[in-house]
Design a protein around this motif. Sequence first.
Motif, PDB file in Angstrom:
ATOM      1  N   ASN B  75       0.840  -1.189   0.150  1.00  0.00           N
ATOM      2  CA  ASN B  75       0.123  -0.113   0.043  1.00  0.00           C
ATOM      3  C   ASN B  75       0.944   1.264  -0.089  1.00  0.00           C
ATOM      4  O   ASN B  75       1.676   1.712   0.994  1.00  0.00           O
ATOM      5  N   PRO B  76       0.885   1.763  -1.064  1.00  0.00           N
ATOM      6  CA  PRO B  76       1.923   2.976  -1.295  1.00  0.00           C
ATOM      7  C   PRO B  76       1.832   4.242  -0.428  1.00  0.00           C
ATOM      8  O   PRO B  76       2.551   4.975   0.095  1.00  0.00           O
ATOM      9  N   SER B  77       0.359   4.231  -0.034  1.00  0.00           N
ATOM     10  CA  SER B  77       0.012   5.289   0.943  1.00  0.00           C
ATOM     11  C   SER B  77       0.202   4.985   2.267  1.00  0.00           C
ATOM     12  O   SER B  77       0.385   5.867   3.314  1.00  0.00           O
ATOM     13  N   SER B  78       0.455   3.806   2.688  1.00  0.00           N
ATOM     14  CA  SER B  78       1.053   3.448   4.035  1.00  0.00           C
ATOM     15  C   SER B  78       2.287   2.525   3.980  1.00  0.00           C
ATOM     16  O   SER B  78       1.832   1.050   4.264  1.00  0.00           O
ATOM     17  N   PRO B  79       3.380   2.738   3.423  1.00  0.00           N
ATOM     18  CA  PRO B  79       4.408   1.669   3.520  1.00  0.00           C
ATOM     19  C   PRO B  79       4.951   1.230   4.666  1.00  0.00           C
ATOM     20  O   PRO B  79       4.808   2.198   5.727  1.00  0.00           O
TER      21      PRO B  79
END
Lengths: 194, 408
Positions: B75-79
């Motif tokens: 999840n690139p919004s929450s690495p």
Amino acid sequence: MVKSFLIVIVLFFASFSIAFAQEKEKKSSCGCRFQSVNQIGLIDGSTDTEFHLQTINGLRFGNWFTGIGVGIDYYYVRSVPLFLDLRNYWWNRRNSPFVYGDIGINLPWPKDHGNDFIGQDINYNAGLYYDLGLGYKLGLRNNHALLLSAGFNFKRLSGERKYNFCPFLPPCTETSESFDYRMKRISMKFGWEF
Amino acid sequence: MLLLIPVLFNGCFKDHCTRTYTIYTPIYKTNDEVRANIRSNPAREISKPGKIYIKGSYIFLNEMDKGIHVIDNSNPSSPKNIAFIDIPGNLDLAAKGNTLYADLYSDFVTLDISDPLNVQVKKILDDQFPFRRYSFGFMPDTTMVIVDWQKRDTTVDIDCNGGGFIAWSGCRTCSFALADASRAAGVSPVGMGGSMARFSIVNNVLYTVSDAELKVFDIANANNPILNNKQTIGWNIETIYPLKDKLFIGSNTGMSIFSIANPFQPVKQGTFAHAFACDPVVADDDYAYVTLRTDNNCRQAQNLLDIVDIANVMSPTLRKSYSMINPHGLSLDGDLLFICDGRAGLKIFDVSNPNDIKLRNHFEGMETFDVIAFNGLALLVAKDGLYQFDYRNLNAVKLLSKIGLKNQ
């Protein structure tokens, strides 16, 4: 910074120009009068020998004088001393020895910023300035006089710089270093007082 | 009488100058201790981000001289920073399939990363990168490894007449590039790296550059890399970037193009020379994009983006130069060129017309180092952490996430 220094110097030269025009004014009710001391000379130390010049403007009370001075000091790192001056003339005559003391701050005005192998400018900071010495006044007409003086002069500057240090191979690391210069000199001055 | 004073008293007064700086003292561990600790250790905060590599939904981010952060980017919004592989002296990395290749100072480490939380060492080749034997001027003996540095500020007297510290700068910008999955035709997908790379994988071959050498490793057996070829290719080599059957190799004085039609026998085809500068490079079929920058290690040059026409690889020519502030790594996705312009931040250019490139987006407020842009996602390594941007809509590029640094 340089602009500020130049403005300060211009103001002081302007102030003594005004004073020169007013020099014939009689003493005020405080028993004091305006006096200007303008000097040029040599500063000699273990690292360098250079010129310096100053103008000091203030009030003369009997055998005492106090004023505010500004100058340009070319020793090692060019700087602008800004100081309070106090002096005492020993004899109430046209010719008299005197003792003086200056204390203030030394503002850096470097010609270059210490460019060396690193190639990164040094940012200089102000430091302490003082000068203590003896002199002799040769009186001329109308409160004008020639001055010769010599004394011990101290100025301090500090500096710092940051750069990337890459010793041979990666990685490079940002590092910083700081410098402290404490200059102890003999100052000799030739001046004109009015 | 007064004039005699300087003569009499000059020797009594001496100027006093001091310098305060940081001394670095190495902290050592034995080879055995270090190698036993090359595994997925607990995650640690990012402190000095270096080169970056993407493999599937994972980001492998170099912590300069320390190892590799493993970041779950599903999840690139929450690495999520999930593990740290301790590899002292690590600066470069590349991956193919489930295998990660990394340097440990001069040694070459092969890791199985099929389970990023349980990384296994498969092979270590000693002394493959001899130019990395020295660090900060120290040469540890072969049984010891420098794992850290102790810092101590110290003040010393210096000669006011100009003696004191003389810096010796010999560092060059490290960079490595990795072929992205779409460019490596067919075969096992390899990971993608930024433009500041020294390791590069094309199909079943790993190419590495040192300051002067190009080495070719056969990685057909991924867990057993074998040195196949090496050649001296110049001086002050910095970066390598693959494109189809070509390698673009950047150095302080220019960019060279090598043919890898025979993968194990790279052949130099052409060179584009430039003023002494540090220069990462990326390329497409028509142009190579080279950033040149000046800093303490790159001597006298300008800060530029050079667009080089490589239609004739035997004779690349400059198409146009564009002024930059402090350009570092760059990445190309179609007609979009992402440039890390150092303290000027991240710039996104439309390079569809190389004679008149257009600045589409500019993100300021961070000091940028390297970037990977692929399929609408840009990963940016900056001085203050790892940023991810969604650029699918160029009119509304948005910051998805940032992993900050330790103590920030």
